[in-house]
Motif scaffolding. Structure first.
Motif, short mmCIF file in Angstrom:
data_model
loop_
_atom_site.label_atom_id
_atom_site.label_comp_id
_atom_site.label_asym_id
_atom_site.label_seq_id
_atom_site.Cartn_x
_atom_site.Cartn_y
_atom_site.Cartn_z
N SER A 36 0.85 -1.19 0.00
CA SER A 36 0.00 0.00 0.00
C SER A 36 0.89 1.23 0.00
O SER A 36 1.98 1.23 0.57
N CYS A 37 0.42 2.26 -0.68
CA CYS A 37 1.12 3.54 -0.72
C CYS A 37 0.10 4.63 -0.44
O CYS A 37 -0.74 4.93 -1.30
N THR A 47 -3.38 0.54 -3.48
CA THR A 47 -3.08 -0.79 -2.95
C THR A 47 -2.86 -1.75 -4.11
O THR A 47 -3.43 -1.58 -5.19
N GLY A 48 -2.02 -2.72 -3.86
CA GLY A 48 -1.74 -3.70 -4.89
C GLY A 48 -0.75 -4.74 -4.42
O GLY A 48 -0.71 -5.07 -3.23
N LEU A 58 -3.99 -2.46 -7.74
CA LEU A 58 -5.29 -3.11 -7.87
C LEU A 58 -6.45 -2.22 -7.50
O LEU A 58 -7.57 -2.43 -7.96
N ASP A 59 -6.18 -1.21 -6.64
CA ASP A 59 -7.28 -0.37 -6.17
C ASP A 59 -6.73 0.98 -5.72
O ASP A 59 -5.57 1.11 -5.33
N THR A 60 -7.59 1.97 -5.77
CA THR A 60 -7.31 3.30 -5.26
C THR A 60 -8.49 3.68 -4.38
O THR A 60 -9.64 3.54 -4.81
N SER A 61 -8.20 4.14 -3.17
CA SER A 61 -9.30 4.48 -2.26
C SER A 61 -8.97 5.74 -1.49
O SER A 61 -7.80 6.08 -1.29
N ARG A 66 -7.15 0.61 4.15
CA ARG A 66 -8.23 -0.08 4.87
C ARG A 66 -7.74 -1.37 5.52
O ARG A 66 -8.26 -1.79 6.53
N GLU A 67 -6.77 -2.00 4.89
CA GLU A 67 -6.19 -3.24 5.41
C GLU A 67 -4.69 -3.06 5.53
O GLU A 67 -4.08 -2.27 4.80
N LYS A 68 -4.08 -3.84 6.39
CA LYS A 68 -2.65 -3.76 6.61
C LYS A 68 -1.91 -4.59 5.57
O LYS A 68 -1.97 -5.82 5.58
N ALA A 69 -1.24 -3.91 4.64
CA ALA A 69 -0.44 -4.59 3.63
C ALA A 69 0.88 -5.04 4.24
O ALA A 69 1.32 -4.52 5.27
N GLN A 70 1.53 -5.98 3.59
CA GLN A 70 2.82 -6.47 4.09
C GLN A 70 3.91 -5.43 3.96
O GLN A 70 4.83 -5.37 4.77
#
Length: 115
Positions: A36-37, A47-48, A58-61, A66-70
């Motif tokens: 996530s950036c 996010t991607g 994959l998504d822009t919000s 919203r979720e914790k990326a690695q």
């Protein structure tokens, strides 16, 4: 202030740069992690995945992730553009608090050759 389109373009350019890397940098980028950036001044999150040396958005919000990326990045849009264009040194920007990077210890060790 960088626009959302400029930030997206910077992420695409970063993906291209990673795909063209060789040696130790290629090995560091060649793993599969969620990413996530968060662009703080636009309050937008891309996010991607980082997979086999490519970043796939994959998504822009709106708002923070919203979720914790690695692998999690946070910075202003101008800083993202400047980093990708080679006008801003990652280590100095991170040390000054302009860029935030969060990841597990092993991921940080692999990413250090990219930074």
């Amino acid at each position: 202030m960088a626009t959302m389109e400029e930030c997206r373009s910077a992420l695409d350019k970063l993906s291209d740069n990673l795909a063209q890397a060789d040696g130790e940098a290629r090995g560091a980028a060649g793993f599969d992690r969620s990413l996530s950036c968060h662009i703080t001044d636009l309050d937008t999150t891309f996010t991607g995945r980082l997979n086999n040396g490519r970043i796939t958005v994959l998504d822009t919000s709106a708002g923070p992730p919203r979720e914790k990326a690695q692998i999690r990045l946070a910075m202003a849009g101008d800083d993202l553009v400047a980093l990708v264009d080679g006008e801003l040194n990652f280590a100095r920007a991170w040390g000054a608090g302009r860029v935030k990077l969060e990841a597990g210890f092993l991921d940080l060790m692999r990413l250090r050759s990219l930074l």
